[in-house]
Write an enzyme that holds these catalytic residues in place. Structure first.
Site, PDB file in Angstrom:
ATOM      1  N   TYR A  38       1.150  -1.034  -0.328  1.00  0.00           N
ATOM      2  CA  TYR A  38      -0.201   0.089   0.049  1.00  0.00           C
ATOM      3  C   TYR A  38       0.803   0.671  -0.408  1.00  0.00           C
ATOM      4  CZ  TYR A  38      -4.275  -2.850   0.766  1.00  0.00           C
ATOM      5  OH  TYR A  38      -4.953  -4.015   0.448  1.00  0.00           O
ATOM      6  N   TYR A  39       0.556   2.179  -0.442  1.00  0.00           N
ATOM      7  CA  TYR A  39       0.483   3.471  -0.629  1.00  0.00           C
ATOM      8  C   TYR A  39       0.538   5.238   0.232  1.00  0.00           C
ATOM      9  CZ  TYR A  39       3.794   1.002  -3.624  1.00  0.00           C
ATOM     10  OH  TYR A  39       5.013   0.592  -4.462  1.00  0.00           O
TER      11      TYR A  39
END
Length: 185
Positions: A38-39
Site C-alpha cells: 500500500y502507498y
C-alpha cells in the site's frame, strides 16, 4: 465504474468454514499467496480520505503462476460494510509499477501478506484468508456496476453470512492494513 460490495469478519474455524461454504454450493477455486504493498503520500492522505492505493502480487500456489494488479479503493460508502468504488487493472511488472509510484512521491507502507483460498457461487466470491500477524478471516464480495445494485448485493452477502452461522454484528469495517498498523503501535 465498479463497486465492490464487501463484508469481512474474523472466523472461528477455517476448516469448518470451508466445509460449510462447499455445503451451500460454493465451488472451491485457487489457493493463492498475495502480497499487498500500500502507498501513502504527502500530497494525498489515503488514511484520512479512507482510500487505498496498492500493488498486489499474486502467486497461484498450485500452478506457480504469478500476476500483479494495481488497485485504487475509494472511501467506504456506508456504515455497515466495506463497500467502496474499486478501480483495478493488471500490471506487467510490479517492481516497475512500484518504482513509478515511488518516483512521483508515493511512499510504501509495510506489506500485507496473506494466503487466500477462493470460493465462488454465481457472482459472489468468498475469500478465506490467513493474514500474517492477524489470523484468519472471511471476506464475502460481489462486484456491481451501479449504486442502485449495492443494497441487493449486501442483502445477498448477509444471507450467505447467516447460512454460515455468522451475523452482521460479527463483521468489521477495518482493513487488514489498518489492523496491522494499529497492532504495530
Amino acid at each position: 465504474m465498479s463497486i465492490e460490495v464487501e463484508i469481512k469478519l474474523k472466523i472461528r474455524d477455517r476448516d469448518k468454514l470451508m466445509e460449510d461454504l462447499r455445503a451451500i454450493d460454493f465451488k472451491q477455486g485457487d489457493l493463492v499467496s498475495e502480497s499487498d504493498i500500500y502507498y501513502t503520500s504527502k500530497h494525498h492522505d489515503f488514511e484520512k480520505m479512507d482510500e487505498a492505493l496498492r500493488i498486489r502480487s499474486i502467486r497461484n500456489l498450485s500452478t506457480g503462476e504469478t500476476s500483479s494488479v494495481i488497485t485504487f479503493k475509494g472511501a467506504k460508502t456506508d456504515n455497515c460494510s466495506m463497500t467502496r468504488k474499486e478501480l483495478e487493472t493488471e500490471v506487467g511488472d510490479s517492481e516497475i509499477a512500484r518504482e513509478i509510484l515511488e518516483s512521483i512521491g508515493f511512499t510504501p507502507v509495510p506489506a500485507v501478506e496473506k494466503e487466500r483460498q477462493n470460493f465462488y457461487k454465481q457472482k459472489i466470491t468468498a475469500c478465506v484468508d490467513r493474514v500474517k500477524n492477524l489470523g484468519e478471516y472471511l471476506e464475502l464480495e460481489k462486484i456491481v456496476d451501479a449504486e442502485e445494485e449495492k443494497t441487493e448485493a449486501l442483502k445477498e452477502l448477509e444471507e450467505v453470512l447467516q447460512r454460515l452461522g455468522y451475523s452482521m454484528e460479527d463483521t468489521t469495517r477495518i482493513s487488514y492494513l489498518s489492523m496491522l498498523m494499529k497492532k504495530d503501535l
